[in-house]
Design a protein around this motif. Structure first.
Motif, short mmCIF file in Angstrom:
data_model
loop_
_atom_site.label_atom_id
_atom_site.label_comp_id
_atom_site.label_asym_id
_atom_site.label_seq_id
_atom_site.Cartn_x
_atom_site.Cartn_y
_atom_site.Cartn_z
N SER A 42 40.96 32.59 33.94
CA SER A 42 40.63 33.92 33.43
C SER A 42 39.88 34.73 34.47
CB SER A 42 39.77 33.81 32.17
OG SER A 42 40.46 33.14 31.16
N LEU A 43 38.99 34.09 35.19
CA LEU A 43 38.22 34.78 36.23
C LEU A 43 39.13 35.24 37.36
CD1 LEU A 43 35.44 35.70 37.00
CD2 LEU A 43 35.03 33.49 38.05
N GLU A 44 40.03 34.37 37.78
CA GLU A 44 40.97 34.72 38.84
C GLU A 44 41.83 35.92 38.42
OE1 GLU A 44 44.76 32.74 41.13
OE2 GLU A 44 43.27 31.43 40.23
N ARG A 45 42.33 35.88 37.20
CA ARG A 45 43.16 36.98 36.70
C ARG A 45 42.35 38.26 36.57
NH1 ARG A 45 47.38 39.74 36.68
NH2 ARG A 45 48.17 40.45 34.69
N SER A 46 41.10 38.17 36.15
CA SER A 46 40.25 39.35 36.00
C SER A 46 39.96 40.01 37.35
CB SER A 46 38.95 38.98 35.30
OG SER A 46 39.22 38.55 33.99
N VAL A 47 39.74 39.21 38.38
CA VAL A 47 39.51 39.76 39.72
C VAL A 47 40.77 40.49 40.19
CG1 VAL A 47 39.17 39.15 42.15
CG2 VAL A 47 37.74 38.10 40.39
N GLU A 50 41.05 43.79 38.32
CA GLU A 50 40.04 44.74 38.78
C GLU A 50 40.43 45.36 40.13
OE1 GLU A 50 36.79 47.11 38.39
OE2 GLU A 50 37.52 45.70 36.90
N LYS A 51 40.85 44.52 41.04
CA LYS A 51 41.20 45.03 42.38
C LYS A 51 42.46 45.89 42.33
CE LYS A 51 39.19 41.50 45.33
NZ LYS A 51 39.48 40.42 46.28
N ARG A 52 43.46 45.46 41.57
CA ARG A 52 44.74 46.15 41.58
C ARG A 52 44.73 47.44 40.77
NH1 ARG A 52 50.04 42.76 40.49
NH2 ARG A 52 49.27 41.87 42.44
N TYR A 53 44.14 47.40 39.59
CA TYR A 53 44.27 48.54 38.68
C TYR A 53 43.00 49.36 38.49
CZ TYR A 53 48.47 45.94 37.51
OH TYR A 53 49.65 45.27 37.58
N ASP A 60 31.84 43.12 40.36
CA ASP A 60 31.68 44.02 39.23
C ASP A 60 31.44 43.22 37.94
OD1 ASP A 60 31.85 46.10 37.39
OD2 ASP A 60 33.41 47.11 38.54
N LEU A 61 30.51 43.67 37.10
CA LEU A 61 30.20 43.00 35.84
C LEU A 61 31.38 43.04 34.87
CD1 LEU A 61 28.11 41.60 34.04
CD2 LEU A 61 27.32 43.86 33.34
N ARG A 62 32.23 44.05 35.00
CA ARG A 62 33.41 44.13 34.12
C ARG A 62 34.29 42.90 34.27
NH1 ARG A 62 35.49 50.03 35.69
NH2 ARG A 62 35.30 49.01 37.69
N ILE A 63 34.32 42.32 35.46
CA ILE A 63 35.16 41.14 35.70
C ILE A 63 34.65 39.97 34.87
CG2 ILE A 63 35.81 39.41 37.42
CD1 ILE A 63 35.89 41.66 39.46
#
Length: 100
Positions: A42-47, A50-53, A60-63
């Motif tokens: 989940s963390l990998e996908r969240s990063v 965040e970077k792409r979109y 970032d705390l959103r991640i």
């Protein structure tokens, strides 16, 4: 009290006393344990999201919030699927449950 299915305790046992005093905490639930297992993915996908979109960086705390949300979403799906597919307990039958 929440109505979320936690799947019960991950490590059942007598956790009612800590250092001789009654404990309020019952330990990890199956939901917590499944979320811990899902967190790295989940963390990998969240990063990546965040970077792409979002145009942010990996600090970032959103991640972290998104990763935790995705991890618990996966845990809830796992528990739901497990409840649907686990065999239902049956009543004890003395004739059928003999050891020999």
């Amino acid at each position: 009290m929440s109505d979320v299915d936690t799947g019960g305790q991950a490590y059942p046992g007598n956790h009612s006393y800590v250092d001789g005093y009654p404990s309020e905490w019952e330990g990890l639930t199956m939901r917590d344990r499944a979320a811990i297992e899902a967190l790295p993915n989940s963390l990998e996908r969240s990063v990546e999201i965040e970077k792409r979109y979002e145009g942010g960086d990996e600090n970032d705390l959103r991640i972290a919030k998104r990763a935790a949300y995705l991890a618990y979403l996966a845990a809830d799906a796992l528990i739901t699927r497990k409840r649907e597919t686990d065999p239902k307990p049956r009543a004890y039958d003395a004739a059928a449950d003999r050891p020999f």
